[in-house]
Write a protein that holds these residues in place. Structure first.
Motif, PDB file in Angstrom:
ATOM      1  N   UNK A  51       0.824  -1.212   0.000  1.00  0.00           N
ATOM      2  CA  UNK A  51       0.000   0.000   0.000  1.00  0.00           C
ATOM      3  C   UNK A  51       0.855   1.259   0.000  1.00  0.00           C
ATOM      4  N   UNK A  52       1.946   1.250   0.765  1.00  0.00           N
ATOM      5  CA  UNK A  52       2.806   2.434   0.848  1.00  0.00           C
ATOM      6  C   UNK A  52       3.387   2.781  -0.524  1.00  0.00           C
ATOM      7  N   UNK A  53       3.879   1.769  -1.249  1.00  0.00           N
ATOM      8  CA  UNK A  53       4.419   2.011  -2.589  1.00  0.00           C
ATOM      9  C   UNK A  53       3.326   2.507  -3.527  1.00  0.00           C
ATOM     10  N   UNK A  54       2.184   1.840  -3.529  1.00  0.00           N
ATOM     11  CA  UNK A  54       1.111   2.196  -4.454  1.00  0.00           C
ATOM     12  C   UNK A  54       0.630   3.631  -4.223  1.00  0.00           C
ATOM     13  N   UNK A  55       0.457   4.024  -2.966  1.00  0.00           N
ATOM     14  CA  UNK A  55      -0.003   5.383  -2.683  1.00  0.00           C
ATOM     15  C   UNK A  55       0.999   6.426  -3.161  1.00  0.00           C
ATOM     16  N   UNK A  56       2.279   6.173  -2.895  1.00  0.00           N
ATOM     17  CA  UNK A  56       3.299   7.152  -3.299  1.00  0.00           C
ATOM     18  C   UNK A  56       3.356   7.270  -4.814  1.00  0.00           C
ATOM     19  N   UNK A  57       3.165   6.151  -5.524  1.00  0.00           N
ATOM     20  CA  UNK A  57       3.147   6.192  -6.991  1.00  0.00           C
ATOM     21  C   UNK A  57       1.948   6.977  -7.495  1.00  0.00           C
ATOM     22  N   UNK A  58       0.779   6.747  -6.887  1.00  0.00           N
ATOM     23  CA  UNK A  58      -0.417   7.485  -7.286  1.00  0.00           C
ATOM     24  C   UNK A  58      -0.213   8.979  -7.088  1.00  0.00           C
ATOM     25  N   UNK A  74      -4.689  12.465  -5.538  1.00  0.00           N
ATOM     26  CA  UNK A  74      -5.017  11.561  -4.447  1.00  0.00           C
ATOM     27  C   UNK A  74      -5.732  12.352  -3.357  1.00  0.00           C
ATOM     28  N   UNK A  75      -6.395  11.660  -2.466  1.00  0.00           N
ATOM     29  CA  UNK A  75      -7.163  12.309  -1.408  1.00  0.00           C
ATOM     30  C   UNK A  75      -6.239  12.910  -0.350  1.00  0.00           C
TER      31      UNK A  75
END
Length: 343
Positions: free
Chosen positions: A108-115, A200-201
């Motif tokens: 999740x941490x990687x995916x959020x930072x990419x988004x 992102x939110x």
């Protein structure tokens, strides 16, 4: 109208993920115009040969991540044990931020930072694994206009992680592992136009900050994003906040838990506590028998009877716990304050 290419591919995997990763990497084109970042759940104190394995599995070079290294197309970067792998401003960031669902690195941490950093230029890929790390990050990628790719659950050795994404999203592509490489090569070479604001939110922004530098909410109280859950964090025993419109919690210092991971951690903590209670009861029974023997030798019948009763009660209680533990503890349902939960 701004036209761009999907030049960042982020991949998450857990149990059964090495096989899926090898199949994916084998099919990637040698001229892939995108950087690939991979998080596989790893034990904190161990080492990882994943970079070497993937380097030998396909045409692209693969290596362990380095802090503040520039992202390069046609390369595969693999997370290191005990470090979150994040991305910001065209570079990789290695962080020792709080664990997410007990994991560091966390998908999740990687995916959020990419988004957050790449928006619609991001391709997220969810592979085989247990529980549900990566699902919330995929929601962030989709909200930012990125592309969601999920391994077909029937093709995964452990389908729970792909299925977790499917509970929240309709993926753009749902394919078996051996089709991922060619698909990603095609997607990376297509022109893509943003379909919306691509942001992102505020919560995702705060969670990226937590993963990157441990700043829980960048100075804001996490309670602004939810309400007190009434549960304690399995990592630090702090109070958890149930994050609004999600099935996740965070504590004040930043540890994050999905509902399924929290249930699993609570189950483990309960089992450890019961084994500790069993050991203490066994020790109490043994010590009481010694006291009983000492009273018998001293010819003090009342004391002998008292210690005999204590030894018997402790032994009987220990046996009840032992039978419960060996039969397997039943799972318990965790229900978030907003009615969401996991069973």
């Amino acid at each position: 109208m701004t036209v761009a290419r999907r030049d960042l591919i982020v991949v998450g995997a857990s149990a059964g993920g090495v096989e899926a990763l090898r199949a994916m990497v084998a099919g990637l084109p040698a001229d892939l115009p995108a950087a690939v970042l991979v998080v596989l759940h790893l034990k904190a104190g161990g080492t990882s040969a994943l970079g070497t394995i993937l380097d030998r599995s396909g045409p692209l070079p693969a290596a362990a991540a380095k802090h503040r290294a520039e992202l390069a197309p046609g390369t595969i970067t693999v997370a290191r044990p005990d470090h979150h792998l994040l991305v910001a401003d065209g570079i990789t960031v290695l962080s020792h931020g709080p664990t997410e669902s007990g994991h560091r690195p966390a998908i999740d941490a990687l995916f959020r930072s990419a988004a957050r950093a790449y928006g619609h230029r991001t391709i997220g890929v969810q592979l085989s694994g247990v529980l549900d790390d990566g699902a919330a990050g995929m929601v962030a990628i989709a909200a930012a206009g990125g592309t969601v790719v999920v391994q077909e659950p029937t093709d995964a050795l452990y389908p729970a992680m792909p299925e977790a994404v499917l509970r929240f999203l309709q993926p753009d592509h749902l394919v078996p592992a051996h089709e991922l490489g060619p698909l990603l090569g095609t997607l990376a070479k297509e022109d893509v136009v943003p379909a919306g604001p691509g942001r992102v939110s505020e919560l995702d922004e705060a969670e990226v900050a937590i993963a990157m530098n441990g700043d829980s909410g960048t100075g804001r109280d996490l309670a602004a994003f939810g309400e007190v859950a009434g549960y304690s964090c399995p990592d630090c025993d702090g109070a958890l906040v149930a994050l609004r419109d999600t099935e996740r919690c965070r504590c004040r210092v930043g540890h994050a838990w999905t509902a399924e991971a929290l249930l699993d951690a609570q189950h483990d903590k309960l089992e450890r506590a019961l084994w500790t209670a069993y050991r203490l009861l066994e020790e109490k029974s043994s010590f009481a028998r010694r006291m009983q023997q000492s009273a018998a030798e001293s010819r003090i019948p009342a004391m002998e009877r008292r210690h005999a009763g204590t030894a018997r009660e402790a032994a009987e209680s220990a046996e009840v716990l032992r039978e419960l533990l060996l039969s397997g503890l039943p799972p318990r349902r965790v229900v978030m304050p907003d009615g969401d939960g996991a069973s």
